[in-house]
Enzyme design. Structure first.
Site, PDB file in Angstrom:
ATOM      1  N   ASP A 118     -35.763 -21.407 -42.466  1.00 47.74           N
ATOM      2  CA  ASP A 118     -35.621 -20.524 -41.309  1.00 47.74           C
ATOM      3  C   ASP A 118     -34.417 -19.589 -41.398  1.00 47.74           C
ATOM      4  O   ASP A 118     -33.921 -19.105 -40.389  1.00 47.74           O
ATOM      5  CB  ASP A 118     -35.542 -21.346 -40.020  1.00 47.74           C
ATOM      6  CG  ASP A 118     -34.377 -22.342 -40.028  1.00 47.74           C
ATOM      7  OD1 ASP A 118     -33.620 -22.366 -41.012  1.00 47.74           O
ATOM      8  OD2 ASP A 118     -34.247 -23.096 -39.050  1.00 47.74           O
ATOM      9  N   GLU A 169     -26.768 -17.752 -34.122  1.00 47.67           N
ATOM     10  CA  GLU A 169     -27.752 -16.706 -33.845  1.00 47.67           C
ATOM     11  C   GLU A 169     -27.911 -16.474 -32.345  1.00 47.67           C
ATOM     12  O   GLU A 169     -27.753 -17.391 -31.538  1.00 47.67           O
ATOM     13  CB  GLU A 169     -29.110 -17.113 -34.417  1.00 47.67           C
ATOM     14  CG  GLU A 169     -29.098 -17.348 -35.910  1.00 47.67           C
ATOM     15  CD  GLU A 169     -30.354 -18.041 -36.407  1.00 47.67           C
ATOM     16  OE1 GLU A 169     -30.674 -17.873 -37.593  1.00 47.67           O
ATOM     17  OE2 GLU A 169     -31.013 -18.747 -35.622  1.00 47.67           O
TER      18      GLU A 169
END
Length: 351
Positions: A237, A66
Site C-alpha cells: 500500500d 498520510e
C-alpha cells in the site's frame, strides 16, 4: 454578554476508542461488517459524485504518514493515518488513525473519531465487497497470509458477507498465527494453522495477503497460483511495498480502487504504465465485468482509498444516533458575534 456555555455549533461529537468498541459490540461485529460493506458499495455506486485525489503522503525511512481527503459536495471527510512496520518491535501499533466529517456548506466539523479500529473494519468490509463480486461462486475457504492486527477482521468479514467457513492461516511469526487461532476460537469458522504459504493456499478459493514489511516482497510466486482463485492483496500500500510476483499479475484480471493512486502504491507499481486494470466502481455499477468464468484469476489490488473512509465515517455518524456512545468536544470557537473572536477571548479572562 456571552453565554458561559459553548453553543451547540461549538460542540463536535467525538468517538473515543472505548466508545468505538462499545458501539461495535452494541451492534455486533458481523452486523457492523455486513452493514459497512453495503454502505461502502453504495458509495462506490455513486463514484462520480466524489472528489478524488491520491492521498497526501509523507514518507520516511521509518514509515509513512498520510492524509486522505474526499467530499461528495455535501460532506467532507479526511483521515490521518500512519504506517510504521517497525513499531511492532516496540510494542506499538503499525497503523493508527483518526478521522473527521464536516459540512461543506459551513465548513464546521460534525464528527471526530478514532479510526484505528474503524480502518480495520472498513478495510475488511472493502475486501468483502470486492470478493462478493470477484470470488469464485460458492467460495468457502480463504487463505490468510499475514496474521497481524487486520487478519481477524478480514476473516469475519468474509464469513459474514461471502459465506466463507474455513480459514487457513500462515505467518512467518507463529505467535501471530497462535493469536489468530485463539481469537477465532469462539466463532463457527474452521481454522487451520499452516507451516507455509504454499500449504495455506491449498484448496483456497480466496487468498488474502496482508503483510507489513515496507519492501518489495514476494509472498506469492506464480507457480503457487492455480486457476479459479480470487486474490485479495491488501498488504502492498505504498511505493516500494509489494507482495506478489509480477508474473501473477500477467495472468490475472486486476481490479483497483483509483488507478492514479494504485499505480504508485499497489502491486501494479511493478508493471508497465499500460498494464490493463479495471476500476472496481465500474463492476459495481455494471459498466464492467468482474467474474467471467470458473478458471479466471481475479486480483483486487487494494491500497485503501479515501471514499472508503468517508463511507465508514458516515456509517458511524448514522449509527451513533440514539446512543450516548460519544463525547461532545468544545473544539470550535463560536462567539455570539462572528466578528468578535477577540472579545470572546477577553470575556473568558473576566469569568
Amino acid at each position: 454578554m456571552s453565554s458561559p456555555l459553548p453553543s451547540e455549533k461549538a460542540l463536535v461529537p467525538f468517538v473515543s476508542v472505548e466508545n468505538m468498541m462499545r458501539l461495535v459490540h452494541h451492534i455486533g461485529i458481523e452486523t457492523v461488517l455486513t452493514e459497512l460493506t453495503d454502505v461502502i458499495e453504495a458509495d462506490f455506486r455513486r463514484w462520480g459524485s466524489f472528489d478524488k485525489t491520491p492521498r497526501v503522503a509523507s514518507h520516511s525511512g521509518e514509515g509513512v504518514i498520510e492524509l486522505m481527503p474526499t467530499s461528495d459536495g455535501e460532506i467532507y471527510s479526511f483521515k490521518y493515518v500512519n504506517g510504521h512496520p517497525k513499531n511492532m518491535a516496540q510494542g506499538l501499533q503499525t497503523v493508527t488513525a483518526f478521522g473527521l466529517l464536516a459540512e461543506v456548506s459551513t465548513g464546521y466539523p460534525v464528527l471526530l473519531t478514532e479510526m484505528t479500529l474503524l480502518t480495520a473494519l472498513r478495510t475488511a468490509a472493502t475486501s468483502a465487497m470486492a470478493a462478493r463480486h470477484l470470488a469464485p461462486k460458492g467460495a468457502r475457504t480463504m487463505a490468510m497470509i499475514g496474521n497481524g492486527a487486520q487478519a481477524e477482521f478480514q476473516a469475519l468479514a468474509m464469513k459474514a458477507v461471502c459465506g466463507i467457513d474455513h480459514i487457513r492461516l500462515y505467518d512467518i511469526d507463529p505467535l501471530a498465527t497462535e493469536k489468530m487461532v485463539r481469537n477465532l476460537a469462539g466463532t463457527v469458522l474452521t481454522v487451520t494453522a499452516c507451516n507455509s504459504s504454499q500449504s495455506a493456499i491449498e484448496n483456497a478459493d480466496i487468498i488474502t495477503t496482508c503483510t507489513a514489511d515496507k519492501q518489495y516482497a514476494t509472498i506469492l510466486t506464480d507457480n503457487m497460483i492455480g486457476s479459479g482463485v480470487h486474490i485479495n492483496a491488501i498488504g502492498g500500500d505504498c511505493p516500494g511495498k509489494t507482495e506478489l510476483h509480477r508474473d501473477i499479475l500477467l495472468r490475472a484480471d486486476t481490479f483497483v480502487e483509483y488507478p492514479p493512486q494504485t499505480r504508485i502504491e499497489g502491486e501494479i507499481q511493478q508493471m508497465d504504465a499500460d498494464y490493463p486494470v479495471t476500476e472496481f466502481w465500474q463492476v459495481v455499477t455494471g459498466q464492467a465485468t468482474g467474474l467471467r468464468d470458473a478458471r479466471q484469476i481475479t486480483l483486487f489490488d487494494s491500497v485503501g482509498f479515501a471514499i472508503e473512509d468517508f463511507s465508514a465515517l458516515r456509517y458511524v455518524r448514522d449509527r451513533l444516533r440514539g446512543t450516548r456512545l460519544y463525547q461532545d468536544l468544545d473544539i470550535i470557537a463560536d462567539p455570539d458575534d462572528p466578528r468578535d473572536l477577540f472579545g470572546m477571548l477577553q470575556r473568558a479572562k473576566q469569568a
